[in-house]
Design an enzyme around this catalytic site. Structure first.
Site, PDB file in Angstrom:
ATOM      1  N   THR A 250       7.104  -2.129  -1.130  1.00 13.80           N
ATOM      2  CA  THR A 250       5.857  -1.276  -1.260  1.00 13.80           C
ATOM      3  C   THR A 250       5.327  -1.320   0.085  1.00 13.80           C
ATOM      4  O   THR A 250       5.374  -2.141   0.901  1.00 13.80           O
ATOM      5  CB  THR A 250       6.170  -2.151  -2.433  1.00 13.80           C
ATOM      6  OG1 THR A 250       6.510  -2.428  -3.291  1.00 13.80           O
ATOM      7  CG2 THR A 250       4.419  -1.684  -3.080  1.00 13.80           C
TER       8      THR A 250
ATOM      9  N   LYS B 222       8.415   2.487  -1.925  1.00 19.58           N
ATOM     10  CA  LYS B 222       7.018   3.047  -2.822  1.00 19.58           C
ATOM     11  C   LYS B 222       5.989   3.052  -2.523  1.00 19.58           C
ATOM     12  O   LYS B 222       5.334   1.993  -1.333  1.00 19.58           O
ATOM     13  CB  LYS B 222       7.597   1.863  -3.680  1.00 19.58           C
ATOM     14  CG  LYS B 222       6.571   2.308  -5.086  1.00 19.58           C
ATOM     15  CD  LYS B 222       7.466   0.631  -6.668  1.00 19.58           C
ATOM     16  CE  LYS B 222       6.150   0.829  -7.360  1.00 19.58           C
ATOM     17  NZ  LYS B 222       4.771   0.121  -7.506  1.00 19.58           N
TER      18      LYS B 222
ATOM     19  N   HIS C 217       0.235   2.445  -6.652  1.00 14.27           N
ATOM     20  CA  HIS C 217       0.341   1.056  -7.353  1.00 14.27           C
ATOM     21  C   HIS C 217      -0.788   0.820  -8.824  1.00 14.27           C
ATOM     22  O   HIS C 217      -0.747  -0.215  -9.196  1.00 14.27           O
ATOM     23  CB  HIS C 217      -0.472  -0.041  -6.668  1.00 14.27           C
ATOM     24  CG  HIS C 217       0.314  -0.809  -6.900  1.00 14.27           C
ATOM     25  ND1 HIS C 217       0.859  -1.564  -5.404  1.00 14.27           N
ATOM     26  CD2 HIS C 217       0.368  -2.375  -7.132  1.00 14.27           C
ATOM     27  CE1 HIS C 217       1.407  -2.592  -5.311  1.00 14.27           C
ATOM     28  NE2 HIS C 217       1.182  -2.932  -6.592  1.00 14.27           N
TER      29      HIS C 217
ATOM     30  N   SER D   2       9.693  -7.622  -8.996  1.00  9.92           N
ATOM     31  CA  SER D   2       9.264  -7.872  -7.931  1.00  9.92           C
ATOM     32  C   SER D   2       8.779  -9.140  -7.337  1.00  9.92           C
ATOM     33  O   SER D   2       9.271 -10.637  -7.631  1.00  9.92           O
ATOM     34  CB  SER D   2       7.603  -8.148  -8.506  1.00  9.92           C
ATOM     35  OG  SER D   2       6.313  -7.767  -7.763  1.00  9.92           O
TER      36      SER D   2
ATOM     37  N   TYR E 198       7.229  -7.313  -0.692  1.00  9.15           N
ATOM     38  CA  TYR E 198       5.921  -6.600   0.211  1.00  9.15           C
ATOM     39  C   TYR E 198       6.193  -7.677   1.422  1.00  9.15           C
ATOM     40  O   TYR E 198       7.028  -8.578   1.103  1.00  9.15           O
ATOM     41  CB  TYR E 198       5.273  -7.652  -0.618  1.00  9.15           C
ATOM     42  CG  TYR E 198       4.136  -7.103  -2.361  1.00  9.15           C
ATOM     43  CD1 TYR E 198       4.199  -6.088  -1.952  1.00  9.15           C
ATOM     44  CD2 TYR E 198       4.090  -8.042  -3.198  1.00  9.15           C
ATOM     45  CE1 TYR E 198       3.485  -5.122  -3.344  1.00  9.15           C
ATOM     46  CE2 TYR E 198       4.177  -7.198  -4.689  1.00  9.15           C
ATOM     47  CZ  TYR E 198       3.188  -5.616  -4.038  1.00  9.15           C
ATOM     48  OH  TYR E 198       2.647  -5.124  -5.692  1.00  9.15           O
TER      49      TYR E 198
END
Length: 410
Positions: free
Chosen positions: A186, A276, A300, A136, A160
């Site tokens: 995402t 995603k 999520h 992540s 992100y």
């Protein structure tokens, strides 16, 4: 009347064979875990409330997560009988490379807060199992640290999009240079969801020592010992942060990201690109037209918009309409190998596990992650055999009936 007699010594002998005790406490507790729920129970005993609740919790009333798990419980399997299922192949190609199992480890933030081995445990366990690991943007191990932990593993990077586009793309460049083969963008985070457990716990980075946290830590000294005697948190994306999780997320997330930004990212990234956070068929079609390599149906883990669509309910129609043009992946609510098999049968090429992996991590570090993967693998094999299939390719929608409690009013 039952006739009774004293047993002979020769009859008692077979009953007197005691199992050799396991002296290793970690191995003993992990061996006793037969399901992901068992690992969760161990994790809760061993982890302070704030990091455990960060893993466990979802947004607002946590309805999205509850409904996602309910959707997996509300299925009926339709087995075929009299098939030779002596051997089963649980792997196939995912994004152009073989995965030995139809699931991988989802990107999770602040992972070393749950247990100090963090992403290193996840990446190395995934590599050993022949499945992808996703780092992540909010991970607590650097991109290069994950590469070094699993140099032969298949590593994905989850992005992100920040308000600072330049810093975002610096991360993308680092991931490419480190050999990460897939970028997970995402897209369901224009702002942080209202994660009320974290607010009530005052969950912060680094963890704050308050009267409450000290009292909660008393029965869990090993967690604090691990945390205080290992290297400080090293984020994948930034050098440090001193504040609450919600403040960090709101600082980083960009509410202006559009399809044009996604197309721009696609031009920059040399590997496979998966989006995603897809929650409607319309968006799935738009992304397919854009030429992405895969989409992940996800809300999520219930951590953003509460009452969001249930990914498992979306799956059959999305797979029918776009599955021949792009890979359809799914996450949220997966807690067993049966959930994974059902997802594949209804059209998913791949699934991602988040909490299931973190429960194993909190229960026993790398060994706990290995145990979580082992549990899921065993459940996948057993479910496939009981359905009468020997490969993932043989699974079809006919093997699963979705039973639905929530029926929309028209």
């Amino acid at each position: 009347m039952v006739k009774r007699r004293f047993p002979r010594p020769s009859e008692l002998a077979p009953l007197m064979k005691f199992k050799t005790p396991t002296l290793n406490a970690k191995k003993r507790r992990l061996d006793a875990a037969l399901t992901i729920a068992d690992l969760r129970a161990i994790a809760q005993r061993r982890t302070p409330k704030a990091p455990f609740d960060y893993t466990e919790g979802a947004a607002e009333a946590e309805l999205s997560l509850a409904r996602a798990r309910e959707a997996f419980r509300d299925i009926q399997f339709n087995p075929a009988i009299l098939r030779d299922v002596s051997t089963v192949d649980t792997g196939w190609d995912v994004l152009g490379k073989r995965a030995e199992l139809p699931f991988g480890i989802a990107p999770t933030g602040f992972t070393r807060m749950m247990q100090t081995e963090g992403e290193v445990a996840g990446a190395s366990a995934a590599a050993a199992a022949g499945i992808p690991f996703s780092l992540s943007t909010m991970g607590t191990t650097s991109i290069e640290g994950v590469r070094d932990a699993a140099p032969d593993g298949r590593n994905w990077f989850q992005l992100y999009m920040w308000k600072d586009r330049e810093k975002s793309m610096q991360l993308v460049d680092r991931a490419a240079a480190a050999g990460f083969d897939t970028l997970l963008v995402t897209v369901d985070v224009p702002v942080a969801g209202a994660r009320l457990r974290d607010k009530r716990n005052g969950f912060s980075i680094p963890p704050a020592l308050t009267v409450g946290t000290i009292v909660n830590a008393i029965p869990r000294p090993w967690w604090w010992w691990d945390f205080l005697t290992t290297e400080p948190l090293d984020f994948a994306s930034l050098s440090s942060w001193d504040g609450t999780v919600a403040e960090l997320l709101d600082f980083m997330f960009d509410p202006t990201v559009t399809y044009d930004d996604l197309a721009w990212i696609k031009e920059q990234w040399p590997g496979k690109l998966v989006v995603k956070g897809v929650q409607t068929l319309d968006d799935a079609k738009k992304l397919t037209d854009l030429g992405v390599d895969g989409i992940t149906l996800s809300n999520h883990g219930g951590r953003q918009l509460d009452r969001a669509p249930i990914p498992f309910h979306l799956l059959p129609e999305v797979a029918r309409q776009v599955g021949h043009h792009t890979e359809v992946h799914i996450d949220t609510g997966i807690m067993s190998g049966a959930d994974i098999v059902a997802s594949v049968a209804l059209g998913a090429r791949f699934t991602l596990i988040g909490r299931a992996y973190l429960y194993g991590l909190m229960a026993g570090g790398r060994a706990g992650v290995d145990r979580a993967i082992e549990i899921l693998r065993g459940e996948i094999v057993r479910t496939m055999k009981l359905l009468g299939v020997t490969s993932l390719e043989e699974l079809t929608p006919d093997h699963v009936t979705q039973l639905q409690r929530l029926v929309p009013l028209r």
